[in-house]
Write a protein that holds these residues in place. Structure first.
Motif, PDB file in Angstrom:
ATOM      1  N   LEU A  48       0.814  -1.213   0.000  1.00 45.32           N
ATOM      2  CA  LEU A  48       0.000   0.000   0.000  1.00 45.32           C
ATOM      3  C   LEU A  48       0.849   1.265   0.000  1.00 45.32           C
ATOM      4  CD1 LEU A  48      -2.714   1.472   0.281  1.00 45.32           C
ATOM      5  CD2 LEU A  48      -2.653   0.969   2.718  1.00 45.32           C
ATOM      6  N   ALA A  49       2.040   1.208   0.605  1.00 52.93           N
ATOM      7  CA  ALA A  49       2.914   2.381   0.702  1.00 52.93           C
ATOM      8  C   ALA A  49       4.349   1.903   0.843  1.00 52.93           C
ATOM      9  CB  ALA A  49       2.516   3.249   1.891  1.00 52.93           C
ATOM     10  N   PHE A  50       5.305   2.771   0.426  1.00 48.33           N
ATOM     11  CA  PHE A  50       6.714   2.398   0.516  1.00 48.33           C
ATOM     12  C   PHE A  50       7.585   3.643   0.479  1.00 48.33           C
ATOM     13  CE2 PHE A  50       6.121   3.034  -3.964  1.00 48.33           C
ATOM     14  CZ  PHE A  50       7.343   3.476  -4.440  1.00 48.33           C
ATOM     15  N   ASP A  51       8.872   3.457   0.813  1.00 48.74           N
ATOM     16  CA  ASP A  51       9.871   4.495   0.645  1.00 48.74           C
ATOM     17  C   ASP A  51      11.206   3.810   0.394  1.00 48.74           C
ATOM     18  OD1 ASP A  51      10.874   7.035   0.410  1.00 48.74           O
ATOM     19  OD2 ASP A  51      11.077   7.382   2.567  1.00 48.74           O
ATOM     20  N   VAL A  52      12.094   4.501  -0.331  1.00 50.35           N
ATOM     21  CA  VAL A  52      13.379   3.938  -0.728  1.00 50.35           C
ATOM     22  C   VAL A  52      14.488   4.861  -0.260  1.00 50.35           C
ATOM     23  CG1 VAL A  52      14.766   3.084  -2.657  1.00 50.35           C
ATOM     24  CG2 VAL A  52      12.264   2.951  -2.770  1.00 50.35           C
ATOM     25  N   GLY A  53      15.539   4.292   0.319  1.00 50.92           N
ATOM     26  CA  GLY A  53      16.693   5.053   0.749  1.00 50.92           C
ATOM     27  C   GLY A  53      17.777   5.064  -0.305  1.00 50.92           C
ATOM     28  N   ALA A  54      18.694   6.032  -0.190  1.00 52.20           N
ATOM     29  CA  ALA A  54      19.753   6.182  -1.187  1.00 52.20           C
ATOM     30  C   ALA A  54      20.694   4.987  -1.206  1.00 52.20           C
ATOM     31  CB  ALA A  54      20.539   7.462  -0.912  1.00 52.20           C
ATOM     32  N   ASN A  55      20.820   4.266  -0.087  1.00 50.04           N
ATOM     33  CA  ASN A  55      21.703   3.109  -0.024  1.00 50.04           C
ATOM     34  C   ASN A  55      20.998   1.813  -0.392  1.00 50.04           C
ATOM     35  OD1 ASN A  55      23.827   4.741   0.780  1.00 50.04           O
ATOM     36  ND2 ASN A  55      23.377   4.475   2.955  1.00 50.04           N
ATOM     37  N   GLY A  56      19.768   1.920  -0.906  1.00 49.80           N
ATOM     38  CA  GLY A  56      19.050   0.741  -1.368  1.00 49.80           C
ATOM     39  C   GLY A  56      18.122   0.114  -0.360  1.00 49.80           C
TER      40      GLY A  56
END
Length: 419
Positions: A370-378
């Motif tokens: 339903l929702a997500f987020d991604v960090g710069a380090n993967g």
């Protein structure tokens, strides 16, 4: 594995910092709006009180009238408050949008330092936190929000009263939003593309209206890229069979988004749905009549006419996620055998988290998302509506918190965030 993140559940903002318990953050603006509504209701309460008294049978004690007055004050006087979107802007600062009744605004929560850095208690830190209003308006609601640290720019989605939604931007030191998309469409979920240019990815769906101006159709959602400096919009991903939602792009051009089967507003109900509605309609009508009679009787006698089971115990529970009405009870039963039995997905497993590298085919990396987020380090955090999970590169998903209904998750570690 340790994550600092924020999430929205039931319109409330929560912070989860490492191993500490998730803490709810209350908005002073929202609380003040509710207090003003309650005071207004109290000032006008004499009208309701006189009306109740004129209809009250002889011999009814004043306690019932007092209960009725309190019921009016605590129910009708409360202004609904809900956080619509959140993002980090620094190590000790959050940006979020809030809807309080008919008013929508953008706020910051400043001087917030994670527990594992400051060593202070959550209560002490919440006392240090300061809410600041950047913008508010009664002309439209403000939805998802994102921040560009290099240009100190805010991007958000504004939802108009005519049903359209557009992307808007605003410097943090300004007082007015500037629309950067327009037209009869629903443009939502803006995210800045990492780098030193002013470019945004967002989801967009065209709408159709009848002769009276009412929305009768909504096309499938596509992923668009807006280059503000060049004033250019290009389509990054589109598939007539799917809605492509909540896009994010990493510095290397990898695109992440939620993909779900497209369903037209004009789609006819199936035969089974028609039969179900025909069977349930008389029962629903009878229940509505009984509940109205029961409410009337309680208001004037203080006693229930008949005992009715609470509505919350009903198996069917409709909720709206990403613009789609979902029968949560049905989905919970269907998804309980997948993943954690005590935190099943609230949405169908056909709602997939997609990873798409440049010039490659889309790859499914999660189902029932339903929702997500991604960090710069993967690193990735995502939610199925009932829980939040974290995944490090090459690792397996680990459950971080259980709550429902979760509508958004964001990583708070600014040094490791996409922006």
């Amino acid at each position: 594995m340790s994550f600092n993140f924020a999430y929205l559940s039931g319109g409330r903002l929560y912070l989860k910092l490492g191993a500490a318990t998730a803490q709810a953050i209350a908005s002073e603006f929202g609380r003040a709006a509710q207090q003003r509504g309650l005071e207004l209701q109290r000032r006008n309460g004499w009208k309701q009180k006189n009306l109740s008294a004129s209809l009250m049978p002889n011999g009814i004690s004043g306690d019932v009238q007092q209960q009725d007055r309190l019921r009016v004050e605590t129910a009708a006087g409360i202004v609904p408050v809900a956080v619509q979107g959140v993002c980090p802007t620094g190590a000790d600062r959050l940006l979020y949008t809030l809807a309080a009744g008919e008013v929508g605004g953008i706020f910051t929560l400043e001087r917030f330092v994670p527990v594992n850095i400051s060593g202070g208690s959550p209560a002490e830190q919440h006392q240090q936190a300061k809410e600041k209003r950047l913008f508010h308006s009664a002309d439209f609601k403000v939805d998802r929000v994102d921040f560009h640290p290099d240009y100190q720019l805010i991007a958000c989605a504004t939802i108009g009263k005519d049903g359209t939604a557009n992307i808007a931007t605003m410097p943090v030191n300004a007082v007015q939003l500037e629309q950067v998309t327009e037209g009869d469409s629903i443009d939502l979920a803006p995210k800045w593309i990492p780098g030193f240019r002013r470019a945004i990815v967002f989801q967009s769906a065209g709408i159709g209206r009848d002769s009276m101006g009412a929305i009768v159709e909504q096309k499938h959602s596509t992923i668009e890229q807006l280059d503000i400096d060049r004033q250019e919009v290009i389509t990054l991903a589109s598939d007539p069979k799917y809605d492509l939602l909540s896009p994010q792009m990493t510095a290397d051009g990898t695109l992440y988004y939620i993909r779900r089967p497209y369903r037209s507003l004009q789609q006819r109900m199936s035969l089974s749905q028609l039969i179900k509605e025909a069977i349930l309609s008389p029962a629903r009508l009878l229940r509505a009549i009984c509940e109205w009679l029961n409410l009337f009787t309680r208001s004037h006698t203080g006693k229930s006419l008949i005992p009715l089971p609470p509505l919350a115990h009903s198996h069917a529970q409709q909720m709206v996620f990403l613009g789609r009405a979902i029968d949560v009870g049905t989905q919970i039963e269907r998804n309980r055998r997948f993943g954690d039995a005590d935190s099943p997905a609230l949405v169908p497993r056909s709602w997939e988290l997609i990873e798409q590298y440049p010039h490659r085919e889309p790859k499914t990396i999660g189902r029932g998302v339903l929702a997500f987020d991604v960090g710069a380090n993967g690193q990735i955090i995502y939610s199925n509506g009932s829980a939040v999970y974290g995944v490090l590169p090459g690792g397996v998903a680990q459950r971080l918190v259980v709550d429902r209904p979760i509508s958004q998750v964001v990583i708070l570690d600014r040094d490791n965030h996409l922006n």
